[in-house]
Design an enzyme around this catalytic site. Structure first.
Site, short mmCIF file in Angstrom:
data_model
loop_
_atom_site.label_atom_id
_atom_site.label_comp_id
_atom_site.label_asym_id
_atom_site.label_seq_id
_atom_site.Cartn_x
_atom_site.Cartn_y
_atom_site.Cartn_z
N SER A 1 31.74 -4.85 42.36
CA SER A 1 32.31 -5.90 43.17
C SER A 1 33.10 -6.82 42.24
O SER A 1 32.52 -7.44 41.35
CB SER A 1 31.17 -6.66 43.87
OG SER A 1 31.67 -7.79 44.56
N LYS B 1 37.17 -8.82 46.17
CA LYS B 1 36.96 -10.05 46.93
C LYS B 1 38.31 -10.62 47.33
O LYS B 1 39.25 -10.65 46.52
CB LYS B 1 36.19 -11.07 46.08
CG LYS B 1 34.77 -10.65 45.78
CD LYS B 1 33.88 -10.77 47.02
CE LYS B 1 32.42 -10.54 46.65
NZ LYS B 1 31.53 -10.70 47.83
N ASP C 1 36.20 -7.55 50.53
CA ASP C 1 35.11 -8.40 51.06
C ASP C 1 35.61 -9.84 51.12
O ASP C 1 35.98 -10.42 50.10
CB ASP C 1 33.87 -8.30 50.16
CG ASP C 1 32.67 -9.09 50.69
OD1 ASP C 1 32.77 -9.69 51.78
OD2 ASP C 1 31.62 -9.08 50.01
N GLU D 1 34.73 -5.98 54.58
CA GLU D 1 33.40 -6.58 54.72
C GLU D 1 33.50 -8.03 55.18
O GLU D 1 34.25 -8.81 54.59
CB GLU D 1 32.69 -6.48 53.35
CG GLU D 1 31.26 -6.96 53.33
CD GLU D 1 30.59 -6.67 51.97
OE1 GLU D 1 31.06 -5.77 51.24
OE2 GLU D 1 29.61 -7.35 51.64
N ASP E 1 27.85 -7.97 56.43
CA ASP E 1 26.93 -8.38 55.38
C ASP E 1 26.17 -9.59 55.92
O ASP E 1 25.08 -9.45 56.51
CB ASP E 1 27.74 -8.68 54.09
CG ASP E 1 26.96 -9.30 52.95
OD1 ASP E 1 25.77 -9.61 53.12
OD2 ASP E 1 27.55 -9.51 51.86
N LYS F 1 21.11 -5.86 52.13
CA LYS F 1 20.58 -6.58 50.97
C LYS F 1 19.16 -6.98 51.36
O LYS F 1 18.99 -7.77 52.29
CB LYS F 1 21.39 -7.85 50.69
CG LYS F 1 22.83 -7.62 50.28
CD LYS F 1 23.56 -8.94 50.09
CE LYS F 1 25.00 -8.69 49.67
NZ LYS F 1 25.80 -9.95 49.66
N GLY G 1 24.63 -6.37 46.70
CA GLY G 1 24.04 -7.03 45.54
C GLY G 1 24.23 -8.52 45.62
O GLY G 1 25.09 -9.01 46.36
#
Ligand code: OSB
Ligand code: MG
Length: 374
Positions: A138, A166, A192, A217, A242, A266, A294
């Protein structure tokens, strides 16, 4: 049968190799709560609370988790007998709303203890079937598309099987397009957003939809499902949720509403491992792929993520990167490493499969409290 006799709660500070920026904030040094759990037999294991310093991912923080564990949750489990770790979550959940990361830290520790006492790998105890899991990375928000291209190229060369980028408004379409052009049409890229968009941003999201991402995401609000369903109907790229998936119920709602097609699990976010396995099983029966997310865990939290990711429906690479991606030095031995196949080997030793470096933990500890049976 298990009876947790004592929980030692510690806070350590662990500096990241480089600051990690997401749409809602940046972290340079992790403040991590660690639990050392001791069973009546003397068996010991460790677990980790994934709550961050600020409530920018979920309402929880390390300080709320500290309060919840010491005041409300710890006293419920210490000195109490459980037939199996599968019973712990219900006890923590009863008449305590939220605080899922605090609950998870205790619940996961109970699974770790059980595996340790049975002399069994945690992976096996959870129903894991894989000997190796696929590893993703990530990447935090970078200062420019060029900087991102460099990081993506390095990650793919290192063998990572998935590269998550990201994004946020102002660092999205141009950045991801540059990465796609540099990495080629079949590179396993995803994005994400950590809630940085609203339905007013559909034009940007439609531009991302052209870039053949594995998934996007959590573009919309942290607790939203209905608007994600509206958005998913307009995109061919699968949405992965998420933040919004905090329980089996929410995973069921996602499927019922069509709010997403993939789930990032998660364990800290969903209250622990029993809940994670229940979500995994539900998704498997509904042909919804899952992968393990994570929270910039230390090597202790990573042990739980690796064990969980060995279950059969974890069919996409996880954000379960090797220790050296995060830290100059981890707090476990051996450190977590990635093979040249872009995989991580699932430990086959008893319990977590790694030893905690207790001297290093002691050096890094800034506060400590002990919960004992009264
Ligand atoms: O959204 O998945 C996320 C880290 C902190 C908070 C939220 C997220 C993340 C990551 C890091 O993406 C993944 C990792 O631990 O490598
Ligand atoms: Mg995320």
């Amino acid at each position: 049968m298990m009876e947790i006799r004592r929980i030692t709660l510690r806070e350590i500070r662990l500096p990241l190799k480089e600051p990690f920026r997401i749409s809602s904030g940046v972290v340079a040094e992790r403040r991590i709560a660690l639990l050392e759990l001791q069973e009546a037999s003397g068996a010991i294991t460790w677990s980790e609370c994934v709550a961050g310093e600020f409530p920018n991912y979920s309402p929880e923080t390390i300080d709320t988790a500290w309060l919840a564990i010491t005041e409300w949750l710890g006293p419920r489990v210490v000195g109490r007998a459980f037939q199996s770790p599968g019973e712990v979550f219900a006890v923590l959940e009863h008449d305590v709303r939220g605080h899922l990361m605090a609950k998870a830290a205790i619940e996961m520790g109970a699974w770790g203890l059980e595996a340790t006492m049975l002399g069994m790998p945690l992976s096996t105890l959870l129903g894991g079937t894989r000997r190796e899991i696929e590893v993703g990375i990530s990447l935090g928000i970078q200062p420019s598309p060029e900087a991102l291209v460099r990081r993506v190229t390095e990650a793919l060369a290192a063998g990572y099987r998935k590269v998550k980028i990201k994004i946020m408004p102002g660092a999205d379409v141009d950045f991801v397009r540059a990465a796609r052009e540099a990495a080629g049409p079949s590179a396993p890229l995803m994005a994400d957003a950590n809630n940085a968009y609203t339905l007013d941003d559909v034009p940007s999201l439609l531009a991302l939809d052209e870039l053949d991402l594995m998934m996007i995401e959590q573009p919309l609000a942290w607790d939203d499902l209905v608007r994600h369903a509206t958005l998913q109907r307009q995109l061919r790229t699968p949405l992965c949720l998420d933040e919004s998936i905090t329980s089996l119920d929410r995973a069921q709602d996602m499927v019922a509403l069509g709010a997403g097609r993939i789930v990032n699990i998660k364990p800290g976010r969903v209250g622990g491992l029993a809940s994670s396995v229940a979500i995994h099983d539900f998704c498997q029966s509904n042909d919804v792929p899952v992968w393990c997310g994570g929270m910039l865990e230390s090597g202790i939290g990573r042990a739980y993520n690796v064990a969980l990711a060995s279950l059969p429906n974890f069919v996409k690479p996880g954000d379960v990167s090797p220790s050296s991606r995060y830290w100059d030095r981890d707090i476990v031995a051996p450190e977590w490493t990635m093979t040249d196949r872009g995989t991580m080997v699932v430990p086959q030793g008893a319990g977590l499969g790694v030893e905690v470096d207790v001297d290093r933990v002691a050096d890094l500890t800034v506060r400590e409290t002990v919960l004992r049976a009264s």
